[in-house]
Design a protein around this motif. Structure first.
Motif, PDB file in Angstrom:
ATOM      1  N   PRO A 182       0.956  -1.130   0.212  1.00  0.00           N
ATOM      2  CA  PRO A 182      -0.064  -0.067  -0.009  1.00  0.00           C
ATOM      3  C   PRO A 182       0.790   1.343   0.067  1.00  0.00           C
ATOM      4  O   PRO A 182       0.548   2.182  -0.547  1.00  0.00           O
ATOM      5  N   PHE A 183       2.176   1.306   0.737  1.00  0.00           N
ATOM      6  CA  PHE A 183       2.880   2.376   0.539  1.00  0.00           C
ATOM      7  C   PHE A 183       3.619   2.668  -0.756  1.00  0.00           C
ATOM      8  O   PHE A 183       3.692   3.650  -1.242  1.00  0.00           O
ATOM      9  N   MET A 184       4.090   1.429  -1.380  1.00  0.00           N
ATOM     10  CA  MET A 184       4.836   1.627  -2.438  1.00  0.00           C
ATOM     11  C   MET A 184       3.759   2.385  -3.609  1.00  0.00           C
ATOM     12  O   MET A 184       4.155   2.966  -4.261  1.00  0.00           O
ATOM     13  N   VAL A 185       2.565   1.718  -3.553  1.00  0.00           N
ATOM     14  CA  VAL A 185       1.716   1.970  -4.592  1.00  0.00           C
ATOM     15  C   VAL A 185       1.259   3.679  -4.425  1.00  0.00           C
ATOM     16  O   VAL A 185       1.167   4.408  -5.233  1.00  0.00           O
ATOM     17  N   LYS A 186       1.111   4.042  -3.254  1.00  0.00           N
ATOM     18  CA  LYS A 186       0.906   5.387  -3.123  1.00  0.00           C
ATOM     19  C   LYS A 186       2.190   6.493  -3.003  1.00  0.00           C
ATOM     20  O   LYS A 186       1.966   7.325  -3.683  1.00  0.00           O
ATOM     21  N   TYR A 187       3.167   6.046  -2.740  1.00  0.00           N
ATOM     22  CA  TYR A 187       4.314   6.799  -2.289  1.00  0.00           C
ATOM     23  C   TYR A 187       5.755   6.734  -3.243  1.00  0.00           C
ATOM     24  O   TYR A 187       6.390   7.485  -3.075  1.00  0.00           O
ATOM     25  N   CYS A 188       5.595   5.622  -3.903  1.00  0.00           N
ATOM     26  CA  CYS A 188       7.037   5.364  -4.783  1.00  0.00           C
ATOM     27  C   CYS A 188       6.823   6.182  -6.187  1.00  0.00           C
ATOM     28  O   CYS A 188       5.749   5.991  -6.733  1.00  0.00           O
ATOM     29  N   TYR A 189       7.845   6.799  -6.313  1.00  0.00           N
ATOM     30  CA  TYR A 189       7.483   7.522  -7.773  1.00  0.00           C
ATOM     31  C   TYR A 189       7.477   6.856  -8.718  1.00  0.00           C
ATOM     32  O   TYR A 189       6.422   7.082  -9.576  1.00  0.00           O
ATOM     33  N   ARG A 190       8.128   5.684  -9.136  1.00  0.00           N
ATOM     34  CA  ARG A 190       7.946   4.904 -10.172  1.00  0.00           C
ATOM     35  C   ARG A 190       6.491   4.230 -10.188  1.00  0.00           C
ATOM     36  O   ARG A 190       6.259   3.606 -11.308  1.00  0.00           O
ATOM     37  N   TYR A 191       5.846   4.467  -9.257  1.00  0.00           N
ATOM     38  CA  TYR A 191       4.198   3.396  -9.358  1.00  0.00           C
ATOM     39  C   TYR A 191       3.405   4.571  -9.175  1.00  0.00           C
ATOM     40  O   TYR A 191       2.233   4.313  -8.633  1.00  0.00           O
ATOM     41  N   ASN A 239       8.302  -0.588   9.646  1.00  0.00           N
ATOM     42  CA  ASN A 239       7.395  -1.567  10.136  1.00  0.00           C
ATOM     43  C   ASN A 239       6.519  -2.057   9.139  1.00  0.00           C
ATOM     44  O   ASN A 239       5.281  -1.006   9.051  1.00  0.00           O
ATOM     45  N   PRO A 240       6.593  -2.787   8.489  1.00  0.00           N
ATOM     46  CA  PRO A 240       5.762  -2.998   7.328  1.00  0.00           C
ATOM     47  C   PRO A 240       4.093  -3.449   7.693  1.00  0.00           C
ATOM     48  O   PRO A 240       3.016  -2.952   6.820  1.00  0.00           O
ATOM     49  N   LEU A 241       3.837  -4.082   8.782  1.00  0.00           N
ATOM     50  CA  LEU A 241       2.647  -3.931   9.068  1.00  0.00           C
ATOM     51  C   LEU A 241       1.869  -2.764   9.550  1.00  0.00           C
ATOM     52  O   LEU A 241       1.027  -2.552   9.148  1.00  0.00           O
ATOM     53  N   ALA A 242       2.658  -1.920  10.211  1.00  0.00           N
ATOM     54  CA  ALA A 242       2.034  -0.733  10.833  1.00  0.00           C
ATOM     55  C   ALA A 242       1.926   0.181   9.608  1.00  0.00           C
ATOM     56  O   ALA A 242       1.070   0.913   9.210  1.00  0.00           O
ATOM     57  N   SER A 243       3.020   0.149   8.407  1.00  0.00           N
ATOM     58  CA  SER A 243       2.959   0.959   7.177  1.00  0.00           C
ATOM     59  C   SER A 243       1.717   0.569   6.372  1.00  0.00           C
ATOM     60  O   SER A 243       0.693   1.188   5.855  1.00  0.00           O
ATOM     61  N   CYS A 294      -1.350   2.997   5.200  1.00  0.00           N
ATOM     62  CA  CYS A 294      -1.479   3.341   3.985  1.00  0.00           C
ATOM     63  C   CYS A 294      -2.639   2.756   3.165  1.00  0.00           C
ATOM     64  O   CYS A 294      -3.201   3.003   2.338  1.00  0.00           O
ATOM     65  N   ALA A 295      -2.906   1.561   3.812  1.00  0.00           N
ATOM     66  CA  ALA A 295      -4.278   0.759   2.962  1.00  0.00           C
ATOM     67  C   ALA A 295      -5.374   1.439   3.191  1.00  0.00           C
ATOM     68  O   ALA A 295      -5.672   2.376   4.236  1.00  0.00           O
ATOM     69  N   TRP A 296      -6.345   1.151   2.112  1.00  0.00           N
ATOM     70  CA  TRP A 296      -7.666   2.221   2.099  1.00  0.00           C
ATOM     71  C   TRP A 296      -8.363   1.638   3.198  1.00  0.00           C
ATOM     72  O   TRP A 296      -9.394   2.314   3.849  1.00  0.00           O
ATOM     73  N   THR A 315      -6.404  -0.317  -1.982  1.00  0.00           N
ATOM     74  CA  THR A 315      -5.893  -1.441  -1.258  1.00  0.00           C
ATOM     75  C   THR A 315      -6.304  -1.972   0.140  1.00  0.00           C
ATOM     76  O   THR A 315      -6.999  -0.978   0.650  1.00  0.00           O
ATOM     77  N   VAL A 316      -6.378  -3.282   0.194  1.00  0.00           N
ATOM     78  CA  VAL A 316      -7.141  -3.699   1.365  1.00  0.00           C
ATOM     79  C   VAL A 316      -5.899  -4.551   2.322  1.00  0.00           C
ATOM     80  O   VAL A 316      -4.955  -5.430   1.525  1.00  0.00           O
ATOM     81  N   LEU A 317      -5.736  -4.342   3.312  1.00  0.00           N
ATOM     82  CA  LEU A 317      -4.682  -5.216   4.181  1.00  0.00           C
ATOM     83  C   LEU A 317      -5.588  -5.996   5.070  1.00  0.00           C
ATOM     84  O   LEU A 317      -6.446  -5.595   5.960  1.00  0.00           O
ATOM     85  N   THR A 318      -5.344  -7.426   5.041  1.00  0.00           N
ATOM     86  CA  THR A 318      -6.031  -8.212   6.075  1.00  0.00           C
ATOM     87  C   THR A 318      -4.727  -8.634   7.124  1.00  0.00           C
ATOM     88  O   THR A 318      -3.739  -9.023   6.711  1.00  0.00           O
ATOM     89  N   ILE A 319      -5.149  -8.341   8.465  1.00  0.00           N
ATOM     90  CA  ILE A 319      -4.060  -8.913   9.540  1.00  0.00           C
ATOM     91  C   ILE A 319      -4.532 -10.102   9.945  1.00  0.00           C
ATOM     92  O   ILE A 319      -5.789 -10.157  10.506  1.00  0.00           O
TER      93      ILE A 319
END
Ligand code: ADP
Ligand code: GLC
Length: 470
Positions: free
Chosen positions: A141-150, A197-201, A205-207, A158-162
């Motif tokens: 979710p972070f990469m899709v939102k904030y990485c320039y190349r994406y 922290n990938p889970l916290a991220s 960031c997930a919708w 994006t949905v995150l299931t914990i």
């Protein structure tokens, strides 16, 4: 809708626990409901890989910091699982025999996620939802939102299931260059307590964020391995959706792992035949109730309490029951459980390791399944057990609380206790022995449990509504 699930596990390709079961089932039922659900996961060296037919659908070249690598996406040709399955091959990093447990897991799963996003960004169309599972896919979710190349993927929900917030995938900030160039003002979206922290991220960031039971979501605001405040802050976008079970794989009348099939009508004879096989194989007494434990021998599952609880039960209740344990995990717990074998009077055994077919036989042939979990986000074992007419003995937590009603309450069928302590477990064992000898009640409860509906159908509807809301 088209939904792509990103996960480290998917049954029967690779499974370490319930995550694999869920990702192997949910997409199938989403497809049955008329949507297009796909799964992408790492290409480990598994039997499934060798036994099936694959085609290469994409090759790419990308980087993990200064390490440039080629990745290949292969697709299973025949739709054997009921959904499109894609594996990511990254030479030297993912193509190993185990799923987790390597020193370079941070590199492995970060490069997996980069390859997945890279691949999706090469598609000629966009999926409607990217659904990521646990921390191994939590950076997406972070990469899709904030990485320039994406940036062109930014509008994909994006949905995150914990499935389990105990494991968060922490990385030191020295590894920040692993993540493709990103907007430096968004550092806080990766950080939790001075670590990446990938889970916290993912939560930030997930919708939308889902947990695998309602009670677990409530508990996370109080105890979440350091992330409590974040769950409190983000509660508005979090929702609990109870897992289902795959009624096709887990069906005592057709289960491919057992020989003596049975239904609600034949449950008494059917279970007895399976119990006989278990008792012969593991030198147990068929006339005594059989209490089993199946799972990872870790603190979360309360596995460290088992040796003392078994010892105390024999001491205080007498040798009135059998125990059979299947699992692996903490070496000290394995040693203690192994030691108890030498004290067995034909009423205790322990199988150290992972054994899918034995687990099915145990659900079918046992009378009770013990789950003294300290943490149980959902728990599938109790639901499988009930489908096989086996009474769950569970601690009152997470998904166990949401699926098991104590037989002392109106309409109840299981055994529930409040604390993950030896005394409470021993008392539940005493109650199990009492219940076992009330054969009429036992039969009534078995039948009642087998009629309960834990199928995916209703949970799938909730996921579809969630996707639609995005
Ligand atoms: P978790 O994912 O936390 O381990 P779940 O209850 O959600 O717990 O799922 C556990 C799954 O893994 C079930 O399908 C269970 O049968 C299986 N399992 C766990 N340990 C073993 C084992 N040692 N051998 C075979 N199956 C196992
Ligand atoms: C995790 C949890 C377990 C849950 C499973 C599937 O492994 O520990 O409780 O059932 O994920 O969601």
């Amino acid at each position: 809708m088209e939904i792509i699930h990103v996960s480290a596990e998917c049954y029967p390709v690779a499974k370490a626990g319930g995550l694999g079961d869920v990702v192997g089932a949910l997409p199938k039922y989403l497809n049955e409901a008329g949507h297009i659900a796909k799964v992408v996961m790492p290409m480990y060296r598994t039997k499934f890989l060798n036994d099936n037919d694959w085609e290469v659908v994409h090759k790419g070249y990308t980087n993990l910091g200064s390490y440039w690598f080629t990745y290949t996406i292969i697709k299973e040709r025949t739709n054997i699982l009921g959904f499109d399955l894609y594996l990511v091959d990254i030479f030297g990093l993912l193509d190993r025999t185990m799923i987790y447990g390597y020193e370079d897991d941070a590199q492995r799963f970060t490069s997996f996620q980069i390859a997945v996003v890279d691949w999706i960004s090469s598609w000629s169309h966009r999926p409607d939802v990217i659904h990521v599972h646990d921390h191994h896919a939590g950076l997406i979710p972070f990469m899709v939102k904030y990485c320039y190349r994406y940036q062109h993927l930014q509008n994909i929900p994006t949905v995150l299931t914990i499935h389990n917030a105990q494991y968060q995938g922490w990385m030191g900030w020295d590894k920040s260059s692993y993540i493709p160039a990103w907007d430096p003002w968004k550092r806080g979206m990766l950080d939790w307590k001075e670590m990446i922290n990938p889970l916290a991220s993912g939560v930030k960031c997930a919708w939308k964020v889902t947990t695998v039971s309602h009670s677990y979501l409530d508990e996370l605001r109080v105890t979440a391995n350091g992330m409590e405040a974040l769950f409190e802050y983000e509660k508005g976008k979090c929702v609990g959706i109870l897992n289902g079970i795959d009624n096709i794989v887990w069906d005592p009348s057709t289960d491919k792992y057992i020989n003596d099939h049975y239904s609600v009508k034949t449950v008494e004879e059917g279970k007895l035949k399976n119990k006989k096989l278990l008792c012969e194989t593991f030198d147990l007494d068929i006339n005594k109730p059989l209490i089993v434990f199946i799972g990872r021998l870790v603190g979360e599952k309360g596995a460290d309490l088992l040796p003392a609880a078994i010892g105390d039960s024999y001491y205080y209740i007498g040798r009135k029951m059998n125990f059979l344990i299947l699992g692996s995990g903490f070496p000290q717990v394995e040693i203690e459980l192994e030691h108890l074998k030498s004290l067995s009077q034909g009423d205790y055994n322990f199988y150290a390791g992972y054994n899918e077919s034995l687990s099915h036989l145990m659900y079918a042939g046992s009378d009770f399944i013990l789950m003294p979990s300290r943490v149980e986000p959902c728990g599938l074992n109790q639901m499988y057990a009930m489908r096989y007419g086996t009474v769950p003995m569970v601690r009152n937590t997470g998904g166990l609380r949401d699926t098991v009603i104590d037989y002392g309450e109106a309409g109840g069928y299981g055994i529930r206790f409040n604390n993950a302590i030896v005394g409470d477990i021993t008392q539940s064992i005493w109650r199990a022995v009492e219940l076992y000898h009330d054969s009429e009640k036992m039969e009534e409860i078995r039948k009642q449990m087998m009629e309960l509906d834990f199928s995916w159908e209703s949970s799938v509807k909730q996921y579809i509504d969630l996707y639609k809301s995005l």
